[in-house]
Design a protein around this motif. Structure first.
Motif, PDB file in Angstrom:
ATOM      1  N   VAL A  23       2.735 -42.885 -28.611  1.00 52.53           N
ATOM      2  CA  VAL A  23       3.303 -44.159 -29.070  1.00 52.53           C
ATOM      3  C   VAL A  23       4.126 -44.813 -27.910  1.00 52.53           C
ATOM      4  O   VAL A  23       4.841 -44.294 -27.186  1.00 52.53           O
ATOM      5  N   THR A  24       4.113 -46.031 -27.489  1.00 53.36           N
ATOM      6  CA  THR A  24       4.577 -46.766 -26.592  1.00 53.36           C
ATOM      7  C   THR A  24       5.671 -47.984 -27.216  1.00 53.36           C
ATOM      8  O   THR A  24       4.921 -48.517 -28.391  1.00 53.36           O
ATOM      9  N   ILE A  25       6.530 -48.201 -26.746  1.00 51.61           N
ATOM     10  CA  ILE A  25       7.408 -49.141 -27.170  1.00 51.61           C
ATOM     11  C   ILE A  25       8.148 -49.824 -25.851  1.00 51.61           C
ATOM     12  O   ILE A  25       8.585 -49.079 -24.744  1.00 51.61           O
ATOM     13  N   GLY A  26       8.525 -50.974 -25.931  1.00 50.88           N
ATOM     14  CA  GLY A  26       9.481 -51.633 -24.863  1.00 50.88           C
ATOM     15  C   GLY A  26       9.020 -52.987 -24.294  1.00 50.88           C
ATOM     16  O   GLY A  26       8.393 -53.731 -25.096  1.00 50.88           O
ATOM     17  N   SER A  27       8.996 -52.851 -23.028  1.00 54.56           N
ATOM     18  CA  SER A  27       8.709 -54.245 -22.386  1.00 54.56           C
ATOM     19  C   SER A  27       7.535 -54.463 -22.263  1.00 54.56           C
ATOM     20  O   SER A  27       6.532 -53.368 -22.751  1.00 54.56           O
ATOM     21  N   CYS A  28       6.855 -55.569 -21.726  1.00 53.89           N
ATOM     22  CA  CYS A  28       5.497 -55.717 -21.661  1.00 53.89           C
ATOM     23  C   CYS A  28       4.654 -54.669 -20.702  1.00 53.89           C
ATOM     24  O   CYS A  28       3.489 -54.272 -20.952  1.00 53.89           O
ATOM     25  N   PHE A  29       5.331 -54.145 -19.894  1.00 54.47           N
ATOM     26  CA  PHE A  29       4.896 -53.162 -19.076  1.00 54.47           C
ATOM     27  C   PHE A  29       4.455 -51.814 -20.014  1.00 54.47           C
ATOM     28  O   PHE A  29       3.522 -50.973 -19.771  1.00 54.47           O
ATOM     29  N   PRO A  48       4.210 -51.387 -31.043  1.00 57.47           N
ATOM     30  CA  PRO A  48       3.671 -52.103 -32.400  1.00 57.47           C
ATOM     31  C   PRO A  48       4.883 -53.212 -32.809  1.00 57.47           C
ATOM     32  O   PRO A  48       4.644 -53.998 -33.618  1.00 57.47           O
ATOM     33  N   PHE A  49       5.975 -53.247 -32.165  1.00 58.39           N
ATOM     34  CA  PHE A  49       7.169 -54.191 -32.432  1.00 58.39           C
ATOM     35  C   PHE A  49       7.003 -55.493 -31.623  1.00 58.39           C
ATOM     36  O   PHE A  49       7.929 -56.344 -31.467  1.00 58.39           O
ATOM     37  N   THR A  63      15.225 -46.262 -34.747  1.00 56.55           N
ATOM     38  CA  THR A  63      16.075 -45.764 -35.751  1.00 56.55           C
ATOM     39  C   THR A  63      15.942 -46.180 -37.191  1.00 56.55           C
ATOM     40  O   THR A  63      15.627 -45.475 -38.087  1.00 56.55           O
ATOM     41  N   MET A  64      15.765 -47.425 -37.308  1.00 51.91           N
ATOM     42  CA  MET A  64      15.206 -48.115 -38.781  1.00 51.91           C
ATOM     43  C   MET A  64      13.785 -47.320 -39.026  1.00 51.91           C
ATOM     44  O   MET A  64      13.745 -47.147 -40.129  1.00 51.91           O
ATOM     45  N   SER A  65      12.945 -47.137 -38.073  1.00 49.28           N
ATOM     46  CA  SER A  65      11.614 -46.799 -38.562  1.00 49.28           C
ATOM     47  C   SER A  65      11.841 -45.328 -38.949  1.00 49.28           C
ATOM     48  O   SER A  65      11.080 -44.793 -40.071  1.00 49.28           O
ATOM     49  N   LEU A  66      12.583 -44.394 -38.437  1.00 49.42           N
ATOM     50  CA  LEU A  66      12.748 -42.974 -38.636  1.00 49.42           C
ATOM     51  C   LEU A  66      13.684 -43.065 -40.099  1.00 49.42           C
ATOM     52  O   LEU A  66      13.671 -41.926 -40.736  1.00 49.42           O
ATOM     53  N   TYR A  67      14.752 -43.820 -40.265  1.00 48.03           N
ATOM     54  CA  TYR A  67      15.676 -43.719 -41.444  1.00 48.03           C
ATOM     55  C   TYR A  67      14.976 -44.413 -42.653  1.00 48.03           C
ATOM     56  O   TYR A  67      15.585 -44.486 -43.742  1.00 48.03           O
ATOM     57  N   GLY A  68      13.865 -45.267 -42.428  1.00 46.43           N
ATOM     58  CA  GLY A  68      13.476 -45.974 -43.566  1.00 46.43           C
ATOM     59  C   GLY A  68      14.396 -47.195 -43.864  1.00 46.43           C
ATOM     60  O   GLY A  68      14.110 -47.477 -45.185  1.00 46.43           O
ATOM     61  N   LEU A 104       6.987 -56.745 -42.001  1.00 48.44           N
ATOM     62  CA  LEU A 104       8.011 -55.946 -41.103  1.00 48.44           C
ATOM     63  C   LEU A 104       8.144 -54.428 -41.611  1.00 48.44           C
ATOM     64  O   LEU A 104       8.349 -53.438 -40.915  1.00 48.44           O
ATOM     65  N   THR A 105       8.300 -54.232 -42.942  1.00 49.39           N
ATOM     66  CA  THR A 105       8.616 -53.155 -43.592  1.00 49.39           C
ATOM     67  C   THR A 105       7.275 -52.219 -43.478  1.00 49.39           C
ATOM     68  O   THR A 105       7.644 -51.034 -43.086  1.00 49.39           O
ATOM     69  N   ASN A 106       6.165 -52.627 -43.759  1.00 45.28           N
ATOM     70  CA  ASN A 106       4.885 -51.814 -43.462  1.00 45.28           C
ATOM     71  C   ASN A 106       5.104 -51.254 -41.855  1.00 45.28           C
ATOM     72  O   ASN A 106       4.568 -50.303 -41.724  1.00 45.28           O
ATOM     73  N   GLY A 107       5.459 -52.286 -40.999  1.00 42.59           N
ATOM     74  CA  GLY A 107       5.594 -51.765 -39.455  1.00 42.59           C
ATOM     75  C   GLY A 107       6.295 -50.944 -39.456  1.00 42.59           C
ATOM     76  O   GLY A 107       5.747 -49.928 -38.392  1.00 42.59           O
ATOM     77  N   LEU A 108       7.583 -50.992 -39.807  1.00 47.74           N
ATOM     78  CA  LEU A 108       8.394 -49.817 -39.594  1.00 47.74           C
ATOM     79  C   LEU A 108       8.025 -48.529 -40.201  1.00 47.74           C
ATOM     80  O   LEU A 108       8.306 -47.489 -39.385  1.00 47.74           O
ATOM     81  N   GLU A 109       7.383 -48.459 -41.573  1.00 51.03           N
ATOM     82  CA  GLU A 109       6.878 -47.398 -42.014  1.00 51.03           C
ATOM     83  C   GLU A 109       5.654 -46.653 -41.377  1.00 51.03           C
ATOM     84  O   GLU A 109       5.872 -45.409 -40.968  1.00 51.03           O
ATOM     85  N   ARG A 110       4.802 -47.607 -40.560  1.00 53.18           N
ATOM     86  CA  ARG A 110       3.692 -46.684 -39.650  1.00 53.18           C
ATOM     87  C   ARG A 110       4.303 -46.358 -38.347  1.00 53.18           C
ATOM     88  O   ARG A 110       3.878 -45.502 -38.011  1.00 53.18           O
ATOM     89  N   VAL A 111       5.431 -46.995 -37.825  1.00 56.65           N
ATOM     90  CA  VAL A 111       5.909 -46.524 -36.569  1.00 56.65           C
ATOM     91  C   VAL A 111       6.652 -45.195 -37.075  1.00 56.65           C
ATOM     92  O   VAL A 111       6.503 -44.119 -36.152  1.00 56.65           O
TER      93      VAL A 111
END
Length: 337
Positions: A23-29, A48-49, A63-68, A104-111
């Motif tokens: 999984v990658t997350i962060g800036s455009c790099f 994904p965000f 954190t939101m993704s992992l805590y639902g 957004l909710t579906n995206g958080l769940e997927r992550v």
């Protein structure tokens, strides 16, 4: 005689393999690296965000993704009939608040699900400069082109950023004890913040990445920033905006990443796949229905069929088979004529 400071990053103790989930997350790099990983047939959930620059927003979203946790209802914003959310990039939008909430909710769940299964999480920190929404007193991931008077811009204090990142790492560890985190600092220059503030910002992020990797054996740093600033160190490696690394620089940094982070099997596969990728885009010089080209496609199909036992190349196989079928049809039509 040397004209630049070339260096090879240390080999990471935990290597990415052909079957690793990332999984990658962060800036455009982060998106650049994620796209190149996907191009090499690795399993990647790529940024994904959308583009997220600051560690505060990165930590909040993961954190939101992992805590639902559901998206904050006070952070939705409407502009010109389109709905956005201050915790997410503007690439995530909808025509109504309810539609965006579902997206957004579906995206958080997927992550959240992806991180619990992942072998590696690649986090690219882009900037320590943040925008605080004055009304809600919270840092935003994106201002969504709303009036500047709604926000306060400043460099976030290093201690608070480090606390956020350390807290995030503990959350990640609880959710997936086998997860390995790779930290990078984006080499993209934030010149609109002024060169002086950009340097302060990058320095803060580099210190945070250092502290996180020093105190956590499963967290490691890859020096993408140093490769751009010290190794390449020339404007010919930037796009015309003199901000973003160009394709040549991206390829160079990724090659260093391959050397540092990939295991032996995957490095061998990368070399093999690059040759096959060139073959896939090859177009015949003397006609698509020539015997030589049919032989070329048949050999390529067999190579892909062999690879299909290790990775998913169904799309590539379908393309080659369809090209071979077209050639056979052309040959039959010529015979009938």
């Amino acid at each position: 005689m040397q004209f630049h400071t070339e260096f090879t990053p240390e080999s990471l103790p935990y290597r990415i393999g052909l079957n690793s989930q990332i999984v990658t997350i962060g800036s455009c790099f982060a998106e650049v690296i994620g796209r190149r990983l996907a191009d090499h047939k690795l399993t990647v959930l790529n940024n994904p965000f959308g583009t997220i620059f600051n560690p505060v927003s990165i930590a909040r979203l993961l954190t939101m993704s992992l805590y639902g946790t559901a998206p904050d209802e006070s952070r939705y914003v409407e502009r010109d009939g389109v709905w956005f959310h201050y915790d997410f990039h503007s690439s995530l939008w909808a025509n109504s608040r309810d539609e965006l909430r579902v997206l957004l909710t579906n995206g958080l769940e997927r992550v959240g699900e992806a991180i619990r299964k992942a072998d590696f999480l690649l986090v690219t920190l882009g900037s320590a400069v943040v925008y605080r929404h004055i009304e809600t007193d919270k840092v935003v991931a994106n201002c969504h082109k709303m009036p500047g008077s709604l926000f306060e811009k400043y460099v976030y204090h290093i201690d608070h950023l480090q606390e956020d990142m350390m807290r995030l790492l503990k959350t990640l560890r609880r959710a997936n004890p086998n997860l390995k985190v790779l930290l990078t600092v984006s080499p993209v220059r934030h010149t609109r913040d002024t060169l002086s503030i950009n340097q302060v910002s990058k320095s803060i992020l580099r210190v945070i990445a250092h502290e996180c990797s020093v105190w956590n054996a499963w967290v490691h740093y890859f020096p993408a920033y140093e490769l751009m600033i010290d190794d390449l160190r020339d404007y010919r490696f930037y796009e015309a905006d003199l901000i973003h690394p160009n394709a040549q620089a991206q390829a160079y940094i990724f090659e260093k990443f391959v050397e540092s982070a990939f295991d032996d099997e995957l490095r061998g596969f990368v070399a093999e796949w690059e040759q096959i990728s060139r073959s896939l885009v090859h177009r015949p010089l003397y006609g698509a229905d020539s015997p030589a080209h049919r032989k070329f496609l048949t050999k390529l199909m067999k190579q892909l069929e062999t690879l299909s036992q290790r990775i998913d190349v169904s799309a590539e196989l379908a393309d080659v088979r369809s090209r071979l079928k077209w050639e056979r049809n052309q040959e039959q039509e010529e015979e009938l004529a």
